[in-house]
Design a protein around this motif. Structure first.
Motif, PDB file in Angstrom:
ATOM      1  N   ALA A   1       0.858  -1.186   0.000  1.00 28.77           N
ATOM      2  CA  ALA A   1       0.000   0.000   0.000  1.00 28.77           C
ATOM      3  C   ALA A   1       0.887   1.226   0.000  1.00 28.77           C
ATOM      4  CB  ALA A   1      -0.920   0.001   1.213  1.00 28.77           C
ATOM      5  N   ARG A   2       0.314   2.345  -0.405  1.00 29.45           N
ATOM      6  CA  ARG A   2       1.054   3.595  -0.382  1.00 29.45           C
ATOM      7  C   ARG A   2       1.404   3.967   1.052  1.00 29.45           C
ATOM      8  NH1 ARG A   2       1.624   6.872  -4.502  1.00 29.45           N
ATOM      9  NH2 ARG A   2      -0.111   5.816  -5.582  1.00 29.45           N
ATOM     10  N   ASP A   3       2.581   4.517   1.244  1.00 30.43           N
ATOM     11  CA  ASP A   3       3.064   4.863   2.579  1.00 30.43           C
ATOM     12  C   ASP A   3       2.092   5.806   3.265  1.00 30.43           C
ATOM     13  OD1 ASP A   3       4.677   4.845   4.740  1.00 30.43           O
ATOM     14  OD2 ASP A   3       6.140   6.274   3.964  1.00 30.43           O
ATOM     15  N   GLY A   4       1.686   5.449   4.499  1.00 29.13           N
ATOM     16  CA  GLY A   4       0.771   6.283   5.255  1.00 29.13           C
ATOM     17  C   GLY A   4      -0.677   5.871   5.141  1.00 29.13           C
ATOM     18  N   THR A   5      -0.974   4.858   4.327  1.00 29.67           N
ATOM     19  CA  THR A   5      -2.346   4.369   4.179  1.00 29.67           C
ATOM     20  C   THR A   5      -2.422   2.917   4.597  1.00 29.67           C
ATOM     21  OG1 THR A   5      -2.061   3.610   1.891  1.00 29.67           O
ATOM     22  CG2 THR A   5      -2.641   5.928   2.222  1.00 29.67           C
ATOM     23  N   ASP A   6      -3.663   2.457   4.820  1.00 31.69           N
ATOM     24  CA  ASP A   6      -3.880   1.073   5.225  1.00 31.69           C
ATOM     25  C   ASP A   6      -4.590   0.276   4.138  1.00 31.69           C
ATOM     26  OD1 ASP A   6      -2.726   1.486   7.729  1.00 31.69           O
ATOM     27  OD2 ASP A   6      -4.615   2.199   8.577  1.00 31.69           O
ATOM     28  N   GLU A   7      -4.651   0.794   2.925  1.00 34.90           N
ATOM     29  CA  GLU A   7      -5.331   0.109   1.837  1.00 34.90           C
ATOM     30  C   GLU A   7      -4.326  -0.748   1.059  1.00 34.90           C
ATOM     31  OE1 GLU A   7      -7.292   2.958  -0.564  1.00 34.90           O
ATOM     32  OE2 GLU A   7      -8.577   3.717   1.056  1.00 34.90           O
ATOM     33  N   PHE A   8      -4.264  -2.013   1.438  1.00 32.93           N
ATOM     34  CA  PHE A   8      -3.336  -2.937   0.781  1.00 32.93           C
ATOM     35  C   PHE A   8      -4.016  -3.528  -0.466  1.00 32.93           C
ATOM     36  CE2 PHE A   8      -1.860  -2.801   5.158  1.00 32.93           C
ATOM     37  CZ  PHE A   8      -0.496  -2.660   4.997  1.00 32.93           C
ATOM     38  N   ASN A   9      -4.119  -2.697  -1.492  1.00 32.45           N
ATOM     39  CA  ASN A   9      -4.794  -3.121  -2.718  1.00 32.45           C
ATOM     40  C   ASN A   9      -3.818  -3.422  -3.855  1.00 32.45           C
ATOM     41  OD1 ASN A   9      -3.922  -0.550  -3.089  1.00 32.45           O
ATOM     42  ND2 ASN A   9      -5.912   0.308  -3.677  1.00 32.45           N
ATOM     43  N   GLY A  10      -2.543  -3.519  -3.548  1.00 30.93           N
ATOM     44  CA  GLY A  10      -1.538  -3.843  -4.547  1.00 30.93           C
ATOM     45  C   GLY A  10      -0.694  -5.018  -4.100  1.00 30.93           C
ATOM     46  N   THR A  11       0.071  -5.561  -5.018  1.00 30.48           N
ATOM     47  CA  THR A  11       0.949  -6.684  -4.694  1.00 30.48           C
ATOM     48  C   THR A  11       2.317  -6.481  -5.334  1.00 30.48           C
ATOM     49  OG1 THR A  11       0.172  -7.953  -6.615  1.00 30.48           O
ATOM     50  CG2 THR A  11      -0.933  -8.347  -4.504  1.00 30.48           C
TER      51      THR A  11
ATOM     52  N   PHE B   1       8.184  -7.839  -9.698  1.00 28.58           N
ATOM     53  CA  PHE B   1       7.074  -7.344 -10.505  1.00 28.58           C
ATOM     54  C   PHE B   1       5.970  -6.868  -9.576  1.00 28.58           C
ATOM     55  CE2 PHE B   1       9.266 -10.425 -13.198  1.00 28.58           C
ATOM     56  CZ  PHE B   1       9.436  -9.687 -14.347  1.00 28.58           C
ATOM     57  N   ARG B   2       5.316  -5.801  -9.957  1.00 29.03           N
ATOM     58  CA  ARG B   2       4.297  -5.246  -9.069  1.00 29.03           C
ATOM     59  C   ARG B   2       2.985  -5.081  -9.825  1.00 29.03           C
ATOM     60  NH1 ARG B   2       2.404   0.283 -10.487  1.00 29.03           N
ATOM     61  NH2 ARG B   2       4.102   1.215 -11.654  1.00 29.03           N
ATOM     62  N   ASP B   3       1.911  -5.144  -9.062  1.00 27.44           N
ATOM     63  CA  ASP B   3       0.575  -4.917  -9.585  1.00 27.44           C
ATOM     64  C   ASP B   3      -0.114  -3.915  -8.677  1.00 27.44           C
ATOM     65  OD1 ASP B   3      -1.901  -5.005 -10.797  1.00 27.44           O
ATOM     66  OD2 ASP B   3      -2.447  -6.974 -10.004  1.00 27.44           O
ATOM     67  N   ASN B   4      -0.227  -2.675  -9.162  1.00 26.28           N
ATOM     68  CA  ASN B   4      -0.845  -1.582  -8.401  1.00 26.28           C
ATOM     69  C   ASN B   4      -0.119  -1.334  -7.083  1.00 26.28           C
ATOM     70  OD1 ASN B   4      -2.777   0.456  -8.162  1.00 26.28           O
ATOM     71  ND2 ASN B   4      -4.162  -0.840  -6.956  1.00 26.28           N
ATOM     72  N   CYS B   5       1.175  -1.577  -7.103  1.00 24.10           N
ATOM     73  CA  CYS B   5       1.994  -1.338  -5.916  1.00 24.10           C
ATOM     74  C   CYS B   5       2.768  -0.046  -6.136  1.00 24.10           C
ATOM     75  CB  CYS B   5       2.954  -2.497  -5.687  1.00 24.10           C
ATOM     76  SG  CYS B   5       3.861  -2.417  -4.133  1.00 24.10           S
ATOM     77  N   PRO B   6       2.474   1.011  -5.370  1.00 27.71           N
ATOM     78  CA  PRO B   6       3.052   2.332  -5.647  1.00 27.71           C
ATOM     79  C   PRO B   6       4.556   2.380  -5.475  1.00 27.71           C
ATOM     80  CG  PRO B   6       1.966   2.323  -3.515  1.00 27.71           C
ATOM     81  CD  PRO B   6       1.632   1.012  -4.174  1.00 27.71           C
ATOM     82  N   GLY B   7       5.167   3.068  -6.410  1.00 34.06           N
ATOM     83  CA  GLY B   7       6.575   3.400  -6.277  1.00 34.06           C
ATOM     84  C   GLY B   7       7.555   2.315  -6.615  1.00 34.06           C
ATOM     85  N   CYS B   8       7.110   1.078  -6.851  1.00 31.41           N
ATOM     86  CA  CYS B   8       8.035  -0.014  -7.093  1.00 31.41           C
ATOM     87  C   CYS B   8       8.566   0.026  -8.519  1.00 31.41           C
ATOM     88  CB  CYS B   8       7.359  -1.363  -6.843  1.00 31.41           C
ATOM     89  SG  CYS B   8       7.079  -1.703  -5.102  1.00 31.41           S
ATOM     90  N   THR B   9       9.839  -0.224  -8.655  1.00 31.65           N
ATOM     91  CA  THR B   9      10.449  -0.354  -9.971  1.00 31.65           C
ATOM     92  C   THR B   9      10.522  -1.832 -10.324  1.00 31.65           C
ATOM     93  OG1 THR B   9      11.765   1.622  -9.607  1.00 31.65           O
ATOM     94  CG2 THR B   9      12.475   0.144 -11.363  1.00 31.65           C
ATOM     95  N   CYS B  10      10.022  -2.180 -11.479  1.00 25.70           N
ATOM     96  CA  CYS B  10      10.003  -3.582 -11.884  1.00 25.70           C
ATOM     97  C   CYS B  10      11.260  -3.929 -12.650  1.00 25.70           C
ATOM     98  CB  CYS B  10       8.776  -3.867 -12.758  1.00 25.70           C
ATOM     99  SG  CYS B  10       7.217  -3.509 -11.940  1.00 25.70           S
ATOM    100  N   GLY B  11      11.596  -5.185 -12.646  1.00 27.94           N
ATOM    101  CA  GLY B  11      12.746  -5.630 -13.422  1.00 27.94           C
ATOM    102  C   GLY B  11      13.526  -6.689 -12.696  1.00 27.94           C
TER     103      GLY B  11
END
Length: 228
Positions: A40-50, A63-73
């Motif tokens: 989840a985005r820092d400061g929130t409790d909505e864990f809607n990404g992986t 790899f991320r799915d709707n996970c904020p700020g992550c760089t994939c690779g």
């Protein structure tokens, strides 16, 4: 020349160990686990990404799915862990070292089996202990690797460490672990190492039984033979 039975058993032991080495070598180049972490985005409790961290022994991928700020690779494990510390990198490095020792002891078992298959029919290099020691050490160390790797990906924060090395402004939640083909190939390696031990044990038992039959005490001989 050694007996055909001795050649058969020792060659079979060497082949069993060689096949196990091939399986382990192939497994070490494959993926070992995938850890999926809720984020989840820092400061929130909505864990809607992986964030899915796929682990190999020497490299991995994020790899991320709707996970904020992550760089994939992809990433190289040793380079990525250079700047991190703690138990996860240490357990990972230990697993790699133990696997290298497994290959070393398996090579020793193959060489001893091949030598004994063509050596003096009444002698064995290092007795049977050489093959027993090398193969049993290989089996024991591989079981230890199985345990250590599961602990590392399931109990420690290895996946979290990987994610945080890419981005720190993210909150991570529950995680689930799926073991991959590389991990499971260690199991047949262990089994084949034990098979190599079993083959030599059966030959040793057969050779001992044959020797005992040839050295029966004279009291078992017929009375007429003993009189002359």
């Amino acid at each position: 020349m050694p007996s055909s039975k001795k050649i058969l058993y020792f060659i079979s032991s060497a082949v069993s160990t060689a096949v196990s080495v091939g399986l382990l070598g192939f497994g070490m180049s494959q993926e070992w686990s995938t850890t999926t972490v809720l984020c989840a985005r820092d400061g929130t409790d909505e864990f809607n990404g992986t964030a899915a961290v796929t682990m190999g022994l020497f490299n991995g991928s994020l790899f991320r799915d709707n996970c904020p700020g992550c760089t994939c690779g992809g990433f190289y494990r040793f380079q990525r862990f250079k700047t991190t510390g703690g138990a996860p990198p240490a357990l990972h490095f230990l697993s790699v070292i133990l696997l290298a020792l497994c290959l070393l002891f398996s090579a020793g078992s193959i060489l001893l089996s091949l030598y004994n298959s063509v050596s003096n029919p009444y002698q064995t290099c290092m007795g049977y202990v050489g093959v027993y020691a090398c193969s049993s050490l290989s089996a024991c160390l591989s079981v230890l690797v199985l345990i250590l790797f599961v602990i590392n990906v399931s109990v420690t924060n290895l996946a979290e460490v990987v994610v945080f090395t890419f981005v720190s402004e993210v909150e991570l939640g529950k995680k689930s672990v799926e073991m991959k083909v590389g991990y499971y190939l260690v199991i047949p390696y262990t089994v084949l190492s034990l098979v190599a031990i079993g083959l030599i044990y059966f030959y040793e038992h057969a050779a001992y039984t044959h020797k005992q039959e040839q050295e029966k005490p004279t009291e078992d001989a017929p009375m007429e033979t003993m009189m002359y």
